[in-house]
Write a protein that holds these residues in place. Structure first.
Motif, PDB file in Angstrom:
ATOM      1  N   ALA A  84      37.873  53.744  33.479  1.00 27.59           N
ATOM      2  CA  ALA A  84      36.851  53.623  34.695  1.00 27.59           C
ATOM      3  C   ALA A  84      37.705  52.444  35.537  1.00 27.59           C
ATOM      4  CB  ALA A  84      35.532  53.156  34.269  1.00 27.59           C
ATOM      5  N   VAL A  85      37.961  51.385  35.004  1.00 29.06           N
ATOM      6  CA  VAL A  85      38.364  50.434  35.883  1.00 29.06           C
ATOM      7  C   VAL A  85      39.671  50.531  36.528  1.00 29.06           C
ATOM      8  CG1 VAL A  85      39.229  47.915  35.843  1.00 29.06           C
ATOM      9  CG2 VAL A  85      37.372  48.551  34.509  1.00 29.06           C
ATOM     10  N   ILE A  86      40.834  51.193  35.871  1.00 28.91           N
ATOM     11  CA  ILE A  86      42.087  51.198  36.381  1.00 28.91           C
ATOM     12  C   ILE A  86      41.964  52.433  37.440  1.00 28.91           C
ATOM     13  CG2 ILE A  86      44.484  51.396  36.212  1.00 28.91           C
ATOM     14  CD1 ILE A  86      44.688  49.985  33.650  1.00 28.91           C
ATOM     15  N   GLY A  87      42.022  52.282  38.886  1.00 28.07           N
ATOM     16  CA  GLY A  87      41.723  53.283  39.687  1.00 28.07           C
ATOM     17  C   GLY A  87      42.612  53.041  40.955  1.00 28.07           C
ATOM     18  N   SER A  88      42.173  53.516  42.031  1.00 30.23           N
ATOM     19  CA  SER A  88      42.792  53.360  43.368  1.00 30.23           C
ATOM     20  C   SER A  88      42.976  51.834  43.878  1.00 30.23           C
ATOM     21  CB  SER A  88      42.270  54.131  44.391  1.00 30.23           C
ATOM     22  OG  SER A  88      41.103  53.855  44.565  1.00 30.23           O
ATOM     23  N   GLY A  89      41.899  51.118  43.220  1.00 35.57           N
ATOM     24  CA  GLY A  89      41.938  49.562  43.676  1.00 35.57           C
ATOM     25  C   GLY A  89      43.137  48.819  43.200  1.00 35.57           C
ATOM     26  N   VAL A  90      43.999  49.414  42.293  1.00 34.56           N
ATOM     27  CA  VAL A  90      45.145  48.682  41.944  1.00 34.56           C
ATOM     28  C   VAL A  90      46.113  48.802  42.854  1.00 34.56           C
ATOM     29  CG1 VAL A  90      46.241  50.754  40.981  1.00 34.56           C
ATOM     30  CG2 VAL A  90      46.792  48.311  40.076  1.00 34.56           C
ATOM     31  N   LEU A  91      46.009  49.720  43.739  1.00 34.53           N
ATOM     32  CA  LEU A  91      47.184  49.941  44.653  1.00 34.53           C
ATOM     33  C   LEU A  91      47.074  48.565  45.931  1.00 34.53           C
ATOM     34  CD1 LEU A  91      46.714  53.788  45.442  1.00 34.53           C
ATOM     35  CD2 LEU A  91      48.401  52.472  44.061  1.00 34.53           C
ATOM     36  N   SER A  92      45.909  47.928  45.832  1.00 33.85           N
ATOM     37  CA  SER A  92      45.936  47.046  46.951  1.00 33.85           C
ATOM     38  C   SER A  92      46.386  45.677  46.314  1.00 33.85           C
ATOM     39  CB  SER A  92      44.472  47.001  47.570  1.00 33.85           C
ATOM     40  OG  SER A  92      43.585  46.745  46.381  1.00 33.85           O
ATOM     41  N   LEU A  93      46.580  45.409  45.081  1.00 30.50           N
ATOM     42  CA  LEU A  93      46.823  44.282  44.553  1.00 30.50           C
ATOM     43  C   LEU A  93      48.014  43.543  45.178  1.00 30.50           C
ATOM     44  CD1 LEU A  93      45.535  44.752  40.990  1.00 30.50           C
ATOM     45  CD2 LEU A  93      44.347  43.558  42.744  1.00 30.50           C
ATOM     46  N   ALA A  94      48.929  44.337  45.301  1.00 29.29           N
ATOM     47  CA  ALA A  94      50.339  43.485  45.852  1.00 29.29           C
ATOM     48  C   ALA A  94      49.910  42.754  47.156  1.00 29.29           C
ATOM     49  CB  ALA A  94      51.379  44.469  46.028  1.00 29.29           C
ATOM     50  N   TRP A  95      49.177  43.561  48.052  1.00 30.25           N
ATOM     51  CA  TRP A  95      48.802  42.939  49.311  1.00 30.25           C
ATOM     52  C   TRP A  95      47.912  41.921  49.012  1.00 30.25           C
ATOM     53  CZ3 TRP A  95      44.114  42.011  51.683  1.00 30.25           C
ATOM     54  CH2 TRP A  95      44.160  41.849  53.081  1.00 30.25           C
ATOM     55  N   ALA A  96      46.579  41.816  48.177  1.00 31.02           N
ATOM     56  CA  ALA A  96      46.097  40.746  47.945  1.00 31.02           C
ATOM     57  C   ALA A  96      46.634  39.586  47.256  1.00 31.02           C
ATOM     58  CB  ALA A  96      44.924  41.287  46.832  1.00 31.02           C
ATOM     59  N   THR A  97      47.951  39.730  46.509  1.00 34.07           N
ATOM     60  CA  THR A  97      48.376  38.567  45.911  1.00 34.07           C
ATOM     61  C   THR A  97      49.455  37.977  47.164  1.00 34.07           C
ATOM     62  OG1 THR A  97      48.854  39.777  43.669  1.00 34.07           O
ATOM     63  CG2 THR A  97      50.467  38.011  44.222  1.00 34.07           C
ATOM     64  N   ALA A  98      49.903  38.896  48.049  1.00 28.92           N
ATOM     65  CA  ALA A  98      50.705  38.225  49.062  1.00 28.92           C
ATOM     66  C   ALA A  98      49.871  37.528  50.101  1.00 28.92           C
ATOM     67  CB  ALA A  98      51.376  39.702  50.007  1.00 28.92           C
ATOM     68  N   GLN A  99      48.612  37.595  50.131  1.00 27.88           N
ATOM     69  CA  GLN A  99      47.736  36.572  51.034  1.00 27.88           C
ATOM     70  C   GLN A  99      47.302  35.611  50.398  1.00 27.88           C
ATOM     71  OE1 GLN A  99      47.455  38.429  53.975  1.00 27.88           O
ATOM     72  NE2 GLN A  99      48.426  40.303  52.794  1.00 27.88           N
ATOM     73  N   LEU A 100      47.400  35.512  49.221  1.00 23.96           N
ATOM     74  CA  LEU A 100      47.061  34.426  48.390  1.00 23.96           C
ATOM     75  C   LEU A 100      48.191  33.630  47.827  1.00 23.96           C
ATOM     76  CD1 LEU A 100      44.132  35.754  46.265  1.00 23.96           C
ATOM     77  CD2 LEU A 100      43.821  34.435  48.308  1.00 23.96           C
ATOM     78  N   GLY A 101      49.406  34.238  47.687  1.00 27.44           N
ATOM     79  CA  GLY A 101      50.529  33.626  47.132  1.00 27.44           C
ATOM     80  C   GLY A 101      50.730  33.481  45.536  1.00 27.44           C
ATOM     81  N   TRP A 102      51.941  32.857  45.065  1.00 28.59           N
ATOM     82  CA  TRP A 102      52.053  33.065  43.626  1.00 28.59           C
ATOM     83  C   TRP A 102      51.311  32.282  42.731  1.00 28.59           C
ATOM     84  CZ3 TRP A 102      54.476  36.862  41.489  1.00 28.59           C
ATOM     85  CH2 TRP A 102      55.302  37.350  42.102  1.00 28.59           C
ATOM     86  N   ILE A 103      50.486  31.021  43.383  1.00 28.74           N
ATOM     87  CA  ILE A 103      49.712  30.383  42.577  1.00 28.74           C
ATOM     88  C   ILE A 103      48.178  30.975  42.533  1.00 28.74           C
ATOM     89  CG2 ILE A 103      48.598  28.114  42.173  1.00 28.74           C
ATOM     90  CD1 ILE A 103      51.092  26.506  43.472  1.00 28.74           C
ATOM     91  N   ALA A 104      47.731  31.004  43.751  1.00 28.11           N
ATOM     92  CA  ALA A 104      46.109  31.486  43.830  1.00 28.11           C
ATOM     93  C   ALA A 104      46.050  32.934  43.484  1.00 28.11           C
ATOM     94  CB  ALA A 104      45.872  31.216  45.354  1.00 28.11           C
ATOM     95  N   GLY A 105      47.061  33.798  43.844  1.00 26.43           N
ATOM     96  CA  GLY A 105      46.986  35.318  43.305  1.00 26.43           C
ATOM     97  C   GLY A 105      46.842  35.469  42.049  1.00 26.43           C
ATOM     98  N   PRO A 106      47.556  35.071  41.289  1.00 26.08           N
ATOM     99  CA  PRO A 106      47.184  35.345  39.694  1.00 26.08           C
ATOM    100  C   PRO A 106      46.317  34.551  39.212  1.00 26.08           C
ATOM    101  CG  PRO A 106      49.645  34.964  40.193  1.00 26.08           C
ATOM    102  CD  PRO A 106      49.163  34.752  41.187  1.00 26.08           C
ATOM    103  N   SER A 107      46.014  33.477  39.829  1.00 31.85           N
ATOM    104  CA  SER A 107      45.080  32.611  39.295  1.00 31.85           C
ATOM    105  C   SER A 107      43.523  33.263  39.692  1.00 31.85           C
ATOM    106  CB  SER A 107      44.860  31.226  39.713  1.00 31.85           C
ATOM    107  OG  SER A 107      45.978  30.347  39.412  1.00 31.85           O
ATOM    108  N   VAL A 108      43.551  33.763  40.644  1.00 30.78           N
ATOM    109  CA  VAL A 108      42.224  34.498  41.117  1.00 30.78           C
ATOM    110  C   VAL A 108      41.827  35.593  40.190  1.00 30.78           C
ATOM    111  CG1 VAL A 108      41.130  35.997  42.725  1.00 30.78           C
ATOM    112  CG2 VAL A 108      42.072  33.722  43.424  1.00 30.78           C
ATOM    113  N   MET A 109      43.063  36.489  39.903  1.00 28.25           N
ATOM    114  CA  MET A 109      42.867  37.764  39.054  1.00 28.25           C
ATOM    115  C   MET A 109      42.280  37.364  37.682  1.00 28.25           C
ATOM    116  SD  MET A 109      46.168  40.486  39.859  1.00 28.25           S
ATOM    117  CE  MET A 109      47.052  39.592  40.812  1.00 28.25           C
ATOM    118  N   LEU A 110      43.053  36.211  37.135  1.00 28.19           N
ATOM    119  CA  LEU A 110      42.411  35.611  35.996  1.00 28.19           C
ATOM    120  C   LEU A 110      41.061  35.257  35.947  1.00 28.19           C
ATOM    121  CD1 LEU A 110      45.559  33.386  34.687  1.00 28.19           C
ATOM    122  CD2 LEU A 110      44.698  35.556  33.795  1.00 28.19           C
ATOM    123  N   LEU A 111      40.701  34.507  36.963  1.00 31.20           N
ATOM    124  CA  LEU A 111      39.293  34.043  37.061  1.00 31.20           C
ATOM    125  C   LEU A 111      38.263  35.308  37.094  1.00 31.20           C
ATOM    126  CD1 LEU A 111      37.171  32.136  37.847  1.00 31.20           C
ATOM    127  CD2 LEU A 111      37.676  32.182  40.269  1.00 31.20           C
TER     128      LEU A 111
END
Length: 459
Positions: free
Chosen positions: A52-79
């Motif tokens: 149910a969770v792994i769907g088309s939303g995964v396709l935007s995660l590279a873009w989302a990480t690019a907006q936040l950077g190497w520190i905030a991107g993975p940290s926000v996903m963990l949060l």
């Protein structure tokens, strides 16, 4: 939102015909509520959640990480993974009203809200749910149509070069496949790109000022929060998944274990997809990893991935809209019980297939619904913006607020106690995140509308 995943249980729940069967204590065939014995385990529940969770939303995660950077991107996903896990355990505790082992079962999310909170909050919950489902229908239409365009573009680029002026064609696909297909291909292509260039791109703070303005940087960072929230959403169907689990042990204990397994697996997969996509493309990470055309080759693999998206979303669209269809049709039948247009079925026989029932109201209203979602998708075909907005709309109310409030009511947590205050702080912080994500996504739509011409593809 979702997500946008394969919620087959929602479909099953909508069409489930409840029959009052006397409970049979100690029966090998029936549970305490008189329904057939449930057989689900930690592993089946985990599989349902991951699907149910792994769907088309995964396709935007590279873009989302690019907006936040190497520190905030993975940290926000963990949060988000932590918040999703914690609130899911709170929601799982609300499956039974009263005693956690023998209490009355709640078969749906709305049933749980009705049993634990009641009153006007049930209507609010229903409104948010159906609004979210309507939005998901639009989002799925956008994502699948973009992927159909991408298939044509991929073949055109292969034949005529990467700068060829390629135009739209229509692709018709039936059936359904697991979303792992296209997300795994996206991950694999990201890894291959890093290996090919020998460079890990990106920066600690994300896309740099200059490539975007300071204002755009802020709005895009907010929108990235919505994209990540959307990727983790599954609370809407958690109760339905829990209703498949056998007991003993209690369903809440089983779901807690299943949530740990599924959220950990999903987070690992998301971190890989988001981070490898960002490592491959840096600041230029596309909004949709498979249709933004950071990848051109191998074109046949990109075609397979985009076809998988279309197949997945065509089926998922049907599943997601069923609760909305059922609600409208039930409400109409209750309000106009004597209307033949709404309640009467026309029976007709198709040679070789048997007897069928045709309801004119269903035919007209569902056709109008599909037309409406398609027109809106044509006017606003912005994948990232819509995904971010859907994530924002569903995250706080469905993933945080209602689970927290139901848990407080179920456990009778005293007002102003330390635990009550901590839960309210969590809810308040997530509300702020939701507002910021919604604002960023709306700003993105407004910005895109300045350069976009409705009903015309830029491809």
């Amino acid at each position: 939102m979702a997500k946008m995943g394969d919620n087959q249980l929602t479909h099953q729940q909508v069409f489930d015909v409840s029959v009052d069967v006397p409970p049979e204590g100690g029966s090998k065939c029936f549970d305490d509520d008189g329904r057939l014995k449930r057989t689900g385990t930690v592993w089946t529940a985990s599989a349902h959640i991951i699907t149910a969770v792994i769907g088309s939303g995964v396709l935007s995660l590279a873009w989302a990480t690019a907006q936040l950077g190497w520190i905030a991107g993975p940290s926000v996903m963990l949060l988000f993974s932590f918040v999703t896990y914690y609130t899911s355990t709170l929601l799982a505790a609300c499956y039974r009203t009263g005693d956690p082992v023998t209490g009355k079962r709640n078969y749906t999310y709305t049933d749980a809200v009705r049993s634990n909170l009641g009153g006007f909050k049930v209507k609010i919950c229903g409104f948010v749910q159906y609004l979210n489902l309507f939005g998901v229908a639009i989002g799925y239409t956008i994502a699948s149509s973009i992927s159909m365009v991408a298939i044509k573009r991929s073949n055109c680029f292969y034949k005529n070069g990467d700068t060829a002026p390629c135009h739209l064609w229509w692709l018709s696909i039936v059936a359904a496949v697991m979303s792992f297909t296209y997300s795994s291909i996206g991950l694999g292509l990201g890894i291959a790109k890093v290996v090919e260039t020998g460079t890990i791109r990106g920066s600690m703070t994300g896309i740099s000022i200059g490539n975007v303005t300071e204002t755009q940087k802020i709005w895009r960072s907010f929108q990235a929060l919505g994209d990540i929230a959307f990727a983790y959403s599954y609370s809407l169907i958690l109760i339905e998944i829990q209703d498949t689990v056998k007991s003993p042990p209690s369903e809440a204990k089983t779901m807690k274990k299943a949530t740990i397994v599924s959220v950990a697996t999903t987070t690992l997969f998301y971190m890989l997809c988001g981070c490898m996509g960002y490592a491959a493309f840096g600041d230029s990470s596309p909004g949709n990893l498979l249709t933004g055309f950071g990848f051109f080759n191998p074109y046949w693999l990109i075609d397979i991935a985009n076809a998988a998206i279309v197949i997945h979303l065509v089926g998922a669209y049907q599943v997601f809209v069923q609760p909305l269809y059922a609600f409208v049709e039930k409400t109409a039948a209750e309000k106009y019980p004597h209307s033949h247009f709404i309640t009467k079925d026309i029976k007709f026989r198709i040679p070789g297939f048997g007897l069928f029932n045709l309801n004119l109201f269903r035919l007209v209203w569902r056709t109008c619904f599909v037309i409406l979602t398609t027109v809106i998708s044509m006017i606003l075909p912005f994948f990232n913006d819509v995904v971010g907005l859907l994530g924002a709309l569903g995250f706080w109310p469905l993933t945080v607020y209602f689970p927290v409030e139901m848990y407080i009511a179920t456990k009778r947590i005293p007002k102003w106690s330390t635990r009550w205050i901590c839960l309210q702080i969590l809810s308040g912080a997530c509300l702020i995140i939701t507002i910021a994500a919604a604002a960023g996504s709306i700003a993105g739509v407004i910005s895109d509308l300045k350069i976009y011409k409705p009903f015309k593809t830029s491809y």
